[in-house]
Design an enzyme around this catalytic site. Structure first.
Site, PDB file in Angstrom:
ATOM      1  N   ARG A 148       0.754  -1.152  -0.028  1.00 39.97           N
ATOM      2  CA  ARG A 148       0.133  -0.011  -0.181  1.00 39.97           C
ATOM      3  C   ARG A 148       0.816   1.223   0.053  1.00 39.97           C
ATOM      4  O   ARG A 148       0.563   2.210   0.643  1.00 39.97           O
ATOM      5  CB  ARG A 148      -0.830  -0.002   1.200  1.00 39.97           C
ATOM      6  CG  ARG A 148      -1.844  -1.120   1.212  1.00 39.97           C
ATOM      7  CD  ARG A 148      -2.659  -1.033   2.512  1.00 39.97           C
ATOM      8  NE  ARG A 148      -3.941  -1.996   2.302  1.00 39.97           N
ATOM      9  CZ  ARG A 148      -4.819  -2.098   3.351  1.00 39.97           C
ATOM     10  NH1 ARG A 148      -4.713  -1.548   4.520  1.00 39.97           N
ATOM     11  NH2 ARG A 148      -5.679  -3.407   3.363  1.00 39.97           N
ATOM     12  N   CYS A 149       1.933   1.237  -0.843  1.00 44.12           N
ATOM     13  CA  CYS A 149       2.805   2.175  -0.938  1.00 44.12           C
ATOM     14  C   CYS A 149       2.758   2.919  -2.367  1.00 44.12           C
ATOM     15  O   CYS A 149       2.348   2.484  -3.435  1.00 44.12           O
ATOM     16  CB  CYS A 149       4.276   1.659  -0.682  1.00 44.12           C
ATOM     17  SG  CYS A 149       5.649   2.808  -0.954  1.00 44.12           S
ATOM     18  N   GLY A 150       3.148   4.118  -2.319  1.00 44.07           N
ATOM     19  CA  GLY A 150       3.228   4.868  -3.721  1.00 44.07           C
ATOM     20  C   GLY A 150       4.271   4.593  -4.640  1.00 44.07           C
ATOM     21  O   GLY A 150       4.265   4.481  -5.710  1.00 44.07           O
TER      22      GLY A 150
END
Length: 204
Positions: free
Chosen positions: A85-87
Site C-alpha cells: 500500500r505504498c506509492g
C-alpha cells in the site's frame, strides 16, 4: 572386468592380472583420488553462501520453506523491502522485468514484505494478491518481517550495517556472488533504471 573366473587358463589369468595392475597402478589411483577431492571441493564451494544469508524463512502466504542460503549461494542478489500500500508499489512491475531479463544469467531477486513504514497489506493473503495477481510477480517473496530498527531481521541488520537502513519501502540492495553488499538504491531509483541495470550486469 578384473574378476578372475574359475576354469580360465593360466595365460588368460596372467593377462587379466597384468591388465588389473596397469589400470590400478599407483599413479592412476593418485589421479583418481585427486579428481574425487577436486569434485568434492567444487561441490562444497557451490553449496556455500555468506554466513549472514544462512536463514530459513517461509515464502509469502505459503507454508513452503525458503532456504535463503540454498537459493542465493554463488549468485548475485537484489534484496528489496516491499509494501503493498505504498506509492512505490508499482515498482513490483519493474522488479519483475529485471527478474525476467537477468534470471537466466543467475540474478536472484527476493522481496521482503514489511510493515516497517506502516504501508503493508492487512494480511499476507492480501499482500500475495497484490504481488502475484496484480503485478504478476514470479521472483521470490518471503514472509512479512521487520526491516528497520533493533527488531530488524538479521538479514536486514547486515544490509543496514553495510549500506544503511532502508529510507522507505523499495530500497534495493545489490549483493555480489560472494555475499558482499555492493550498493543500495533508494525508493526513488526505478528498478528499470540504467543505473541498476549497469550495476547488476557488472556482477553477472
Amino acid at each position: 572386468d578384473c574378476l578372475l573366473s574359475r576354469g580360465l587358463g593360466d595365460v588368460y589369468k596372467r593377462q587379466n592380472l597384468r591388465y588389473c595392475h596397469i589400470m590400478f597402478s599407483r599413479p592412476i589411483m593418485r589421479c583418481l583420488i585427486l579428481l574425487c577431492f577436486a569434485v568434492s571441493a567444487s561441490q562444497t564451494a557451490l553449496a556455500s553462501c555468506a554466513p549472514w544469508l544462512k536463514h530459513d524463512l517461509k515464502q509469502l502466504h505459503s507454508g513452503k520453506p525458503l532456504d535463503v542460503c540454498a537459493v542465493t549461494a554463488g549468485k548475485p542478489l537484489l534484496l528489496v523491502n516491499t509494501a503493498s500500500r505504498c506509492g512505490f508499489t508499482g515498482q513490483f512491475e519493474g522488479l519483475e522485468e529485471l527478474h525476467q531479463t537477468y534470471k537466466d544469467q543467475g540474478l536472484i531477486i527476493i522481496g521482503f514484505p514489511s510493515n516497517s513504514f506502516n504501508q503493508a497489506a492487512a494480511n499476507e493473503e492480501e499482500a500475495a494478491k497484490v504481488c502475484f495477481f496484480n503485478f504478476g510477480v514470479t521472483f521470490l517473496m518471503t514472509q512479512t518481517m521487520q526491516v528497520t530498527g533493533s527488531n530488524a531481521h538479521p538479514i536486514f541488520q547486515h544490509l543496514i550495517a553495510a549500506e544503511g537502513e532502508p529510507s522507505w519501502n523499495f530500497n534495493k540492495y545489490l549483493v555480489d556472488k560472494d555475499g558482499q553488499v555492493i550498493d543500495r538504491f533508494r525508493q526513488w531509483t526505478s528498478p528499470t533504471s540504467r543505473a541498476i541495470s549497469k550495476a547488476i550486469e557488472a556482477q553477472l
